[in-house]
Design an enzyme around this catalytic site. Structure first.
Site, mmCIF file in Angstrom:
data_model
loop_
_atom_site.group_PDB
_atom_site.id
_atom_site.type_symbol
_atom_site.label_atom_id
_atom_site.label_comp_id
_atom_site.label_asym_id
_atom_site.label_seq_id
_atom_site.Cartn_x
_atom_site.Cartn_y
_atom_site.Cartn_z
ATOM 1 N N HIS A 66 -18.836 -1.440 70.936
ATOM 2 C CA HIS A 66 -20.048 -1.786 70.179
ATOM 3 C C HIS A 66 -19.789 -1.827 68.670
ATOM 4 C CE1 HIS A 66 -20.629 2.730 70.181
ATOM 5 N NE2 HIS A 66 -20.883 2.446 68.905
ATOM 6 N N ASP A 110 -17.601 0.369 77.159
ATOM 7 C CA ASP A 110 -17.689 0.459 75.702
ATOM 8 C C ASP A 110 -16.351 0.934 75.116
ATOM 9 O OD1 ASP A 110 -18.693 0.446 73.151
ATOM 10 O OD2 ASP A 110 -19.896 2.272 73.385
ATOM 11 N N SER A 207 -19.327 5.722 65.871
ATOM 12 C CA SER A 207 -18.751 5.889 67.192
ATOM 13 C C SER A 207 -17.264 5.609 67.222
ATOM 14 C CB SER A 207 -19.436 4.942 68.161
ATOM 15 O OG SER A 207 -20.805 4.968 67.997
#
Length: 257
Positions: A66, A110, A207
């Site tokens: 992402h 992800d 992240s």
């Protein structure tokens, strides 16, 4: 300037995500000594930190898929303090290698590799972290570590120094039940650790950092609920790296994607 850019990028990502929060912004953690976690990478867009990442060999960094939406243009290796970056030796331009079936965080997969524009300069400040050799299951309640740059609490400030926290592995079935009250099924191929039942974990924004258990990177920071970072109401969710080893090994062998 860097803090303003970071905040702007985090807000952009949060608006896109809706109920999810992304990142390895460390809650109730501690500063990481300069001689530890030499694999950590700051994934940056136009000179501003947007995601975490970690070096797995001289050519590739792993991060979250992402993070591609934030247009990563480079990574910084070899420093825990993002105010102390030598662009000539620490910054590497990157090519993104997103997992082919990734659609969005809620559907999983992800994970992304970043191909460095030149070989990483390994030494006293930069070293890769090993991955699992085969598919593994980390034991419940195992104590693992997660690290990153970013907010230290809900609505807190962006930090320049790398921080880490110890988090326990959460039983996957228990994690699914907790999340089931909020969003239905969790995506496949995830690990849960920290968050619910503790006051430690990550929060929204940056992240892609590693979940490290027994000296190996077993997970990639993916998401949590964005409304409660200090005491999360559900466990933190990571991508299970061992489920993607064939894809990773193929890219490493080709040295390209």
């Amino acid at each position: 300037m860097m803090h303003a850019l970071h905040r702007s990028l985090l807000l952009h990502l949060l608006m896109y995500l809706g109920p999810y929060a992304l990142g390895s912004e460390i809650i109730n953690g501690r500063k990481v000594p300069e001689n530890l976690m030499l694999y950590m990478a700051s994934v940056q867009s136009n000179g501003g930190h947007v995601c975490g990442g970690f070096l797995i060999n001289e050519h590739f960094v792993v991060t979250a898929a992402h993070c591609e939406r934030l247009n990563p243009t480079s990574v910084v290796l070899g420093t825990h303090n993002l105010q102390k970056v030598d662009n000539n030796t620490m910054r590497y331009r990157v090519k993104t290698c997103k997992f082919p079936s990734y659609v969005n965080v809620g559907k999983g997969d992800d994970i992304m590799l970043l191909k460095l524009s030149r070989k990483a300069r390994l030494g006293k400040k930069v070293q890769p972290i090993p991955l699992p050799n085969t598919e593994i299951t980390v034991k419940d309640q195992s104590k693992c570590r997660v690290a990153g740059w970013g907010l230290t609490r809900t609505g807190g400030k962006v930090v320049d120094g790398l921080e880490e926290v110890v988090v326990p592995i959460v039983n996957l079935e228990d994690c699914k039940k907790k999340w089931g009250h909020i969003r239905g099924n969790l995506p496949a191929n995830v690990i849960c650790a920290g968050g619910y039942g503790t006051d430690k974990g990550f929060c929204q924004g940056d992240s892609g950092g590693p979940l490290v258990c027994s000296g190996k990177a077993v997970g990639v920071v993916s998401f949590n609920m964005r409304k409660n970072c200090d005491y999360p109401n559900v466990p933190n969710v990571y991508t299970n790296i061992s489920k993607y080893l064939p894809w990773i090994k193929k890219i490493l062998k080709q040295n390209n994607c």
